[in-house]
Design a protein around this motif. Structure first.
Motif, PDB file in Angstrom:
ATOM      1  N   GLN A 125      16.439 -12.060  -9.443  1.00 15.46           N
ATOM      2  CA  GLN A 125      16.690 -11.003  -8.479  1.00 15.46           C
ATOM      3  C   GLN A 125      15.945 -10.060  -9.144  1.00 15.46           C
ATOM      4  N   GLY A 126      16.015  -9.401  -9.997  1.00 12.19           N
ATOM      5  CA  GLY A 126      15.229  -8.825 -11.022  1.00 12.19           C
ATOM      6  C   GLY A 126      14.068  -8.761 -10.709  1.00 12.19           C
ATOM      7  N   LEU A 127      13.706  -9.899 -11.004  1.00  8.14           N
ATOM      8  CA  LEU A 127      12.103 -10.324 -11.096  1.00  8.14           C
ATOM      9  C   LEU A 127      11.651 -10.217 -10.046  1.00  8.14           C
ATOM     10  N   GLY A 128      12.313 -10.489  -8.931  1.00  7.18           N
ATOM     11  CA  GLY A 128      11.601 -10.744  -7.617  1.00  7.18           C
ATOM     12  C   GLY A 128      11.242  -9.083  -7.280  1.00  7.18           C
ATOM     13  N   GLU A 129      12.332  -8.141  -7.295  1.00  2.00           N
ATOM     14  CA  GLU A 129      12.470  -7.004  -7.092  1.00  2.00           C
ATOM     15  C   GLU A 129      10.711  -6.488  -7.445  1.00  2.00           C
ATOM     16  N   VAL A 130      10.861  -6.537  -8.724  1.00  2.00           N
ATOM     17  CA  VAL A 130       9.682  -6.251  -9.719  1.00  2.00           C
ATOM     18  C   VAL A 130       7.911  -6.602  -8.390  1.00  2.00           C
ATOM     19  N   VAL A 131       8.054  -7.845  -8.209  1.00  2.00           N
ATOM     20  CA  VAL A 131       7.104  -8.934  -7.634  1.00  2.00           C
ATOM     21  C   VAL A 131       7.217  -7.761  -5.783  1.00  2.00           C
ATOM     22  N   ALA A 132       8.647  -7.269  -5.496  1.00  2.00           N
ATOM     23  CA  ALA A 132       7.856  -6.908  -4.518  1.00  2.00           C
ATOM     24  C   ALA A 132       7.988  -5.401  -4.173  1.00  2.00           C
ATOM     25  N   THR A 133       8.079  -4.949  -5.740  1.00  2.00           N
ATOM     26  CA  THR A 133       7.845  -2.955  -6.065  1.00  2.00           C
ATOM     27  C   THR A 133       6.262  -3.364  -6.211  1.00  2.00           C
ATOM     28  N   ALA A 134       5.798  -3.881  -6.925  1.00  2.00           N
ATOM     29  CA  ALA A 134       4.258  -4.600  -6.924  1.00  2.00           C
ATOM     30  C   ALA A 134       3.566  -4.557  -5.575  1.00  2.00           C
ATOM     31  N   GLY A 135       4.207  -4.932  -5.589  1.00  2.00           N
ATOM     32  CA  GLY A 135       3.205  -5.821  -4.015  1.00  2.00           C
ATOM     33  C   GLY A 135       2.816  -3.895  -3.118  1.00  2.00           C
ATOM     34  N   LEU A 136       3.896  -3.738  -2.695  1.00  2.00           N
ATOM     35  CA  LEU A 136       4.359  -2.620  -1.583  1.00  2.00           C
ATOM     36  C   LEU A 136       3.618  -1.568  -2.298  1.00  2.00           C
ATOM     37  N   VAL A 137       3.183  -0.639  -3.592  1.00  2.00           N
ATOM     38  CA  VAL A 137       2.534   0.022  -4.159  1.00  2.00           C
ATOM     39  C   VAL A 137       0.990  -0.700  -4.220  1.00  2.00           C
ATOM     40  N   ALA A 138       1.015  -1.707  -4.285  1.00  2.00           N
ATOM     41  CA  ALA A 138      -1.256  -2.494  -4.708  1.00  2.00           C
ATOM     42  C   ALA A 138      -1.426  -2.548  -3.186  1.00  2.00           C
ATOM     43  N   VAL A 139      -0.473  -3.143  -2.314  1.00  2.00           N
ATOM     44  CA  VAL A 139      -0.930  -3.017  -0.456  1.00  2.00           C
ATOM     45  C   VAL A 139      -1.493  -1.371  -0.263  1.00  2.00           C
ATOM     46  N   ILE A 140       0.013  -0.223   0.021  1.00  2.00           N
ATOM     47  CA  ILE A 140      -0.582   0.799   0.172  1.00  2.00           C
ATOM     48  C   ILE A 140      -1.629   1.655  -0.278  1.00  2.00           C
ATOM     49  N   PHE A 141      -1.699   1.462  -1.683  1.00  2.00           N
ATOM     50  CA  PHE A 141      -2.922   2.524  -2.104  1.00  2.00           C
ATOM     51  C   PHE A 141      -4.485   1.461  -1.855  1.00  2.00           C
ATOM     52  N   ALA A 142      -4.255   0.074  -1.723  1.00  2.00           N
ATOM     53  CA  ALA A 142      -5.278  -0.504  -1.487  1.00  2.00           C
ATOM     54  C   ALA A 142      -6.192   0.067   0.517  1.00  2.00           C
ATOM     55  N   LEU A 143      -4.603   0.041   0.425  1.00  2.00           N
ATOM     56  CA  LEU A 143      -5.312   0.175   2.383  1.00  2.00           C
ATOM     57  C   LEU A 143      -5.957   2.070   2.341  1.00  2.00           C
ATOM     58  N   ALA A 144      -5.536   2.512   1.402  1.00  2.00           N
ATOM     59  CA  ALA A 144      -5.947   4.288   1.390  1.00  2.00           C
ATOM     60  C   ALA A 144      -7.521   4.230   0.643  1.00  2.00           C
ATOM     61  N   ARG A 145      -7.135   3.329  -0.570  1.00  2.00           N
ATOM     62  CA  ARG A 145      -8.519   3.595  -0.861  1.00  2.00           C
ATOM     63  C   ARG A 145      -9.647   3.125   0.192  1.00  2.00           C
ATOM     64  N   THR A 146      -9.608   2.157   0.819  1.00  2.00           N
ATOM     65  CA  THR A 146     -10.945   1.340   1.241  1.00  2.00           C
ATOM     66  C   THR A 146     -10.585   1.813   3.313  1.00  2.00           C
ATOM     67  N   LEU A 190      10.191  -0.389 -13.055  1.00  2.00           N
ATOM     68  CA  LEU A 190       8.728  -1.038 -13.481  1.00  2.00           C
ATOM     69  C   LEU A 190       8.083  -2.034 -12.452  1.00  2.00           C
ATOM     70  N   GLY A 191       8.097  -2.310 -11.862  1.00  2.00           N
ATOM     71  CA  GLY A 191       7.797  -2.857 -10.838  1.00  2.00           C
ATOM     72  C   GLY A 191       6.516  -1.636 -10.041  1.00  2.00           C
ATOM     73  N   CYS A 192       7.160  -0.570  -9.910  1.00  2.00           N
ATOM     74  CA  CYS A 192       5.902   0.737  -9.549  1.00  2.00           C
ATOM     75  C   CYS A 192       4.496   0.741 -10.720  1.00  2.00           C
ATOM     76  N   VAL A 193       5.116   0.642 -11.684  1.00  2.00           N
ATOM     77  CA  VAL A 193       4.143   0.659 -13.162  1.00  2.00           C
ATOM     78  C   VAL A 193       3.204  -0.672 -12.138  1.00  2.00           C
ATOM     79  N   VAL A 194       4.050  -1.818 -12.752  1.00  2.00           N
ATOM     80  CA  VAL A 194       2.786  -3.145 -12.168  1.00  2.00           C
ATOM     81  C   VAL A 194       1.877  -2.909 -11.122  1.00  2.00           C
ATOM     82  N   GLY A 195       1.959  -2.088 -10.068  1.00  2.00           N
ATOM     83  CA  GLY A 195       2.315  -2.022  -9.115  1.00  2.00           C
ATOM     84  C   GLY A 195       0.306  -0.837  -9.617  1.00  2.00           C
ATOM     85  N   VAL A 196       0.885   0.273  -9.509  1.00  2.00           N
ATOM     86  CA  VAL A 196      -0.087   1.160 -10.141  1.00  2.00           C
ATOM     87  C   VAL A 196      -0.792   1.155 -10.944  1.00  2.00           C
ATOM     88  N   ALA A 197      -0.815  -0.042 -11.786  1.00  2.00           N
ATOM     89  CA  ALA A 197      -1.594  -0.759 -13.153  1.00  2.00           C
ATOM     90  C   ALA A 197      -2.681  -1.466 -12.261  1.00  2.00           C
TER      91      ALA A 197
END
Length: 252
Positions: A132-153, A211-218
């Protein structure tokens, strides 16, 4: 010149928005338990649909005021990515956003409990495992990436349905059912119902969400190196109050 809405208005939007988000999550979970008491899969389906739709509406309602972060991870990423460009959430406002979001989340759980007459109690549902911890890293990273990709484009108009759809989908493709939000994680402690989480599980979730936030930002920086330039448009662009332009025709 323009400036964001006053901080008090933005904090009210973040508090109310996060409260209503948790009310949707917890309330729909309670309703699902009652409507489908013998089918956990159907309960999760009902809970995920309500959450996806509710989050979409809340972003549309509150985004023009505060950006509708409704999530400390989003606020943290917005500050970090925007700081070099002088954009996004100022460091001086970051802590206030997180406090408002967390208080709102707790209030939302209490409100849902009251509406369904279940009483507010600390949850006894232990949830955290390595998977579940790994699942949260994936979920959080994806959320951050989606949000900032939409804003940037320049696709901020799609943020509400896209974020709602992502969270709704992540209920099913992650083992954790996608909390992806430290404030919501804390709020869910205060409801011993379908969506509850035991206090002992909270620290683990908070660590992997960060940790997911860090991965998503990276990931965001790897795909869109100049994404910080669009930090003012996260999650959706805020309406800005007009300020008179300085008088450049006269000097002191």
């Amino acid at each position: 010149m323009t400036s964001p809405a006053p901080l008090a208005r933005r904090l009210l939007a973040e508090l109310v928005g996060t409260a209503l988000l948790v009310t949707v999550v917890v309330g729909s979970g309670i309703a699902a338990e009652r409507l489908s008491p013998n089918d956990v899969g159907l309960q999760l389906l009902q809970n995920s649909i309500a959450t996806a739709l509710g989050l979409t509406v809340l972003i549309l309602l509150l985004g023009p005021v505060s950006g509708a972060h409704l999530n400390p991870v989003v606020s943290l990423a917005d500050w970090f990515l925007g700081r070099r460009a002088g954009r996004g959430l100022p460091a001086s406002d970051l802590g206030a956003y997180v406090v408002a979001q967390t208080l709102g989340a707790v209030g939302g759980a209490v409100l849902a409990n009251a509406m369904f007459d279940v009483g507010t109690a600390v949850s006894g549902k232990d949830r955290f495992t390595a998977g579940q911890g790994l699942g949260e890293v994936v979920a959080t990273a994806g959320l951050v990436a989606v949000i900032f990709a939409l804003a940037r484009t320049g696709r901020g108009a799609l943020a509400a349905p896209a974020v709602g759809a992502y969270i709704g989908a992540a209920y099913w493709f992650t083992s954790s059912t996608s909390f992806a939000n430290p404030a919501v994680t804390i709020g869910r402690v205060f409801s011993d119902t379908f969506a509850g989480i035991a206090p002992g599980s909270v620290p683990g979730f908070l660590v992997v969400q960060l940790l997911g936030c860090v991965v998503g930002v990276a990931l965001t920086l790897a795909l869109y190196p100049d994404s910080g330039q669009s930090a003012d448009d996260v999650v959706v662009p805020q309406e800005r109050d007009a300020r008179p332009a300085p008088d450049t025709l006269h000097t002191p």
